[in-house]
Design a protein around this motif. Structure first.
Motif, PDB file in Angstrom:
ATOM      1  N   UNK A 185       0.831  -1.209   0.000  1.00 55.49           N
ATOM      2  CA  UNK A 185       0.000   0.000   0.000  1.00 55.49           C
ATOM      3  C   UNK A 185       0.860   1.252   0.000  1.00 55.49           C
ATOM      4  N   UNK A 186       1.932   1.230   0.789  1.00 52.97           N
ATOM      5  CA  UNK A 186       2.822   2.384   0.835  1.00 52.97           C
ATOM      6  C   UNK A 186       3.516   2.592  -0.506  1.00 52.97           C
ATOM      7  N   UNK A 187       3.957   1.516  -1.114  1.00 53.67           N
ATOM      8  CA  UNK A 187       4.648   1.608  -2.400  1.00 53.67           C
ATOM      9  C   UNK A 187       3.732   2.168  -3.487  1.00 53.67           C
ATOM     10  N   UNK A 188       2.467   1.774  -3.442  1.00 55.75           N
ATOM     11  CA  UNK A 188       1.525   2.183  -4.478  1.00 55.75           C
ATOM     12  C   UNK A 188       1.088   3.639  -4.359  1.00 55.75           C
ATOM     13  N   UNK A 189       1.420   4.300  -3.274  1.00 50.67           N
ATOM     14  CA  UNK A 189       1.066   5.723  -3.177  1.00 50.67           C
ATOM     15  C   UNK A 189       1.833   6.542  -4.209  1.00 50.67           C
ATOM     16  N   UNK A 190       3.058   6.130  -4.542  1.00 49.27           N
ATOM     17  CA  UNK A 190       3.867   6.860  -5.520  1.00 49.27           C
ATOM     18  C   UNK A 190       4.327   8.229  -5.040  1.00 49.27           C
ATOM     19  N   UNK A 191       4.289   8.461  -3.735  1.00 50.08           N
ATOM     20  CA  UNK A 191       4.598   9.787  -3.199  1.00 50.08           C
ATOM     21  C   UNK A 191       6.100   9.990  -3.020  1.00 50.08           C
ATOM     22  N   UNK A 192       6.484  11.258  -2.855  1.00 51.42           N
ATOM     23  CA  UNK A 192       7.896  11.576  -2.634  1.00 51.42           C
ATOM     24  C   UNK A 192       8.332  11.233  -1.213  1.00 51.42           C
ATOM     25  N   UNK A 193       7.382  11.285  -0.292  1.00 52.05           N
ATOM     26  CA  UNK A 193       7.725  11.010   1.109  1.00 52.05           C
ATOM     27  C   UNK A 193       6.456  10.611   1.847  1.00 52.05           C
ATOM     28  N   UNK A 194       6.599   9.651   2.771  1.00 49.48           N
ATOM     29  CA  UNK A 194       5.486   9.216   3.598  1.00 49.48           C
ATOM     30  C   UNK A 194       5.852   9.502   5.056  1.00 49.48           C
ATOM     31  N   UNK A 195       5.164  10.473   5.643  1.00 46.99           N
ATOM     32  CA  UNK A 195       5.432  10.920   7.017  1.00 46.99           C
ATOM     33  C   UNK A 195       4.574  10.113   7.978  1.00 46.99           C
ATOM     34  N   UNK A 196       5.210   9.187   8.681  1.00 47.13           N
ATOM     35  CA  UNK A 196       4.499   8.243   9.521  1.00 47.13           C
ATOM     36  C   UNK A 196       4.598   8.608  10.998  1.00 47.13           C
ATOM     37  N   UNK A 197       3.653   8.136  11.763  1.00 50.66           N
ATOM     38  CA  UNK A 197       3.668   8.281  13.208  1.00 50.66           C
ATOM     39  C   UNK A 197       3.104   7.044  13.854  1.00 50.66           C
ATOM     40  N   UNK A 198       3.359   6.859  15.133  1.00 53.58           N
ATOM     41  CA  UNK A 198       2.820   5.779  15.967  1.00 53.58           C
ATOM     42  C   UNK A 198       3.928   4.960  16.621  1.00 53.58           C
ATOM     43  N   UNK A 199       5.057   4.789  15.945  1.00 55.76           N
ATOM     44  CA  UNK A 199       6.193   4.097  16.551  1.00 55.76           C
ATOM     45  C   UNK A 199       7.056   5.129  17.251  1.00 55.76           C
ATOM     46  N   UNK A 200       7.535   4.818  18.443  1.00 55.02           N
ATOM     47  CA  UNK A 200       8.219   5.799  19.277  1.00 55.02           C
ATOM     48  C   UNK A 200       9.728   5.847  19.095  1.00 55.02           C
ATOM     49  N   UNK A 201      10.270   5.035  18.206  1.00 54.85           N
ATOM     50  CA  UNK A 201      11.701   5.088  17.918  1.00 54.85           C
ATOM     51  C   UNK A 201      11.900   5.383  16.434  1.00 54.85           C
ATOM     52  N   UNK A 202      13.034   6.007  16.112  1.00 54.40           N
ATOM     53  CA  UNK A 202      13.321   6.436  14.744  1.00 54.40           C
ATOM     54  C   UNK A 202      13.509   5.227  13.834  1.00 54.40           C
ATOM     55  N   UNK A 203      12.860   5.260  12.665  1.00 60.01           N
ATOM     56  CA  UNK A 203      12.998   4.159  11.713  1.00 60.01           C
ATOM     57  C   UNK A 203      12.731   4.663  10.296  1.00 60.01           C
TER      58      UNK A 203
END
Length: 377
Positions: A185-203
């Motif tokens: 699903x993330x790959x199919x967005x075709x976006x330049x960047x996906x800004x995610x939240x919910x995980x508390x450590x950098x990844x």
């Protein structure tokens, strides 16, 4: 992206949890609650210093749907600084500050000329930046599969980014959460960047050509999780999308396991703990292994004596005394532990030299577990 247009710089953060109470920190809880606001101020300072084009806050700016008036006002004042510096900000709700009839996002105006709060899934175009921001917003704390299906590159802007608060599904590791999305699903967005939240450590993540990132909480919010304390500085230009981790947090959590069976005295235990001394560290120490009866360690007393060297020090004693013949002989053969000990002692007697140590260790650990003691190795 076309031509040699000026690269766009973004500051991406999430999971600030402003207003969290930190009950587990006892008397230090209020200090850490104040520190969340101080670190948020540092995040805003960094955005201004770096002259970013926009700040992305990917959910859980607040720890609840109804933050206190003081917390809310402080957050509004800090966001207003971005507006004064002509820095755009885009905010989505998370799982703690999710949308609902009385949610802060529905009843309190937080936006401004350059501050955009998404209260539904959709997209906003910013002509002066030639930027489109797509956001997925759940109606509550949960959402079904296909959460990213509405986030797609449209071609209307030079740069297009997406925002979502949820977990990346990882078979065998992350299969059940309030909000899930898949790598496909993330790959199919075709976006330049996906800004995610919910995980508390950098990844940092790569979904084909789509770059995504969990920046983690900028300040320690979970007192049993490592890796908080950062934001992401994101640069999008002709060379693609670059993500840089920046440390902004003050306090952190760490753990330490000490096998007391390898130490000769209580002072050696103290030395190992004090070697990690840091007034901004929440340290959780676990004592494990075989503890000599004359070692004389009292976990609570030791934690109190060494507490001034740490922000918070917790010591858990999961060690246990050696099993001697008298103790083993005292186990009733009519109990599971007694029967197990009887069988394993026979195995020990029959084992060759190479196997004897393994059988003795199995006897020791097995009896300890069957008697309800915690065993960590």
């Amino acid at each position: 992206m076309e031509g040699k247009a000026r690269p766009m710089k973004l500051l991406h953060t999430a999971d600030l949890h402003l207003g969290a109470r930190f009950v587990s920190l006892g008397g230090k809880g209020e200090a850490q609650r104040r520190q969340l606001l101080a670190t948020f101020e540092r995040v805003i300072d960094l955005a201004v210093e770096e002259k970013v084009d926009a700040v992305l806050i990917s959910g859980d700016l607040f720890d609840s749907t109804s933050p206190s008036a003081a917390t809310l006002e402080k957050a509004r004042l800090l966001l207003a600084r971005l507006a004064r510096d002509k820095i755009h900000a885009f905010i989505i709700p998370g799982t703690h500050d999710h949308l609902g009839p009385s949610s802060v996002w529905r009843v309190t105006p937080i936006g401004g000329d350059t501050i955009e709060v998404f209260t539904e899934t959709g997209a906003v175009r910013v002509p002066d930046l030639d930027l489109t921001v797509h956001a997925f917003v759940a109606e509550g704390k949960t959402a079904g599969p296909g959460s990213l299906s509405n986030l797609r590159r449209t071609g209307e802007s030079r740069i297009e980014i997406g925002m979502m608060h949820g977990s990346l599904a990882i078979p065998g590791l992350v299969e059940d959460d309030a909000l899930l999305f898949t790598e496909r699903e993330a790959r199919e967005t075709g976006l330049d960047y996906l800004a995610l939240g919910h995980w508390h450590s950098f990844s940092r993540k790569e979904f084909g050509s789509v770059i995504g990132c969990y920046p983690g909480s900028p300040e320690m919010v979970a007192t049993d999780q490592k890796g908080a304390g950062s934001v992401a500085i994101v640069t999008i230009g002709p060379e693609g999308t670059q993500v840089e981790q920046r440390t902004v947090g003050k306090r952190r959590f760490d753990s330490l396991q000490i096998d007391v069976g390898l130490l000769a005295s209580a002072s050696e235990v103290e030395q190992k703990i004090l070697a990690r001394a840091d007034e901004d560290l929440v340290l959780e120490v676990t004592l494990s292994g075989l503890c000599s009866l004359n070692l004389g360690i009292e976990a609570d007393k030791l934690a109190g004596e060494l507490s001034d060297a740490f922000f918070v020090l917790k010591i858990k004693d999961a060690s246990h005394p050696p099993l001697d013949d008298a103790l083993l002989s005292g186990l009733s053969p009519h109990t599971v532990a007694g029967r197990f000990a009887e069988i394993m002692r026979e195995r020990v007697e029959q084992a060759d030299e190479e196997e004897r140590d393994v059988c003795e260790e199995a006897l020791r650990l097995g009896v300890a577990l069957l008697e309800g003691r915690t065993v960590l190795e």
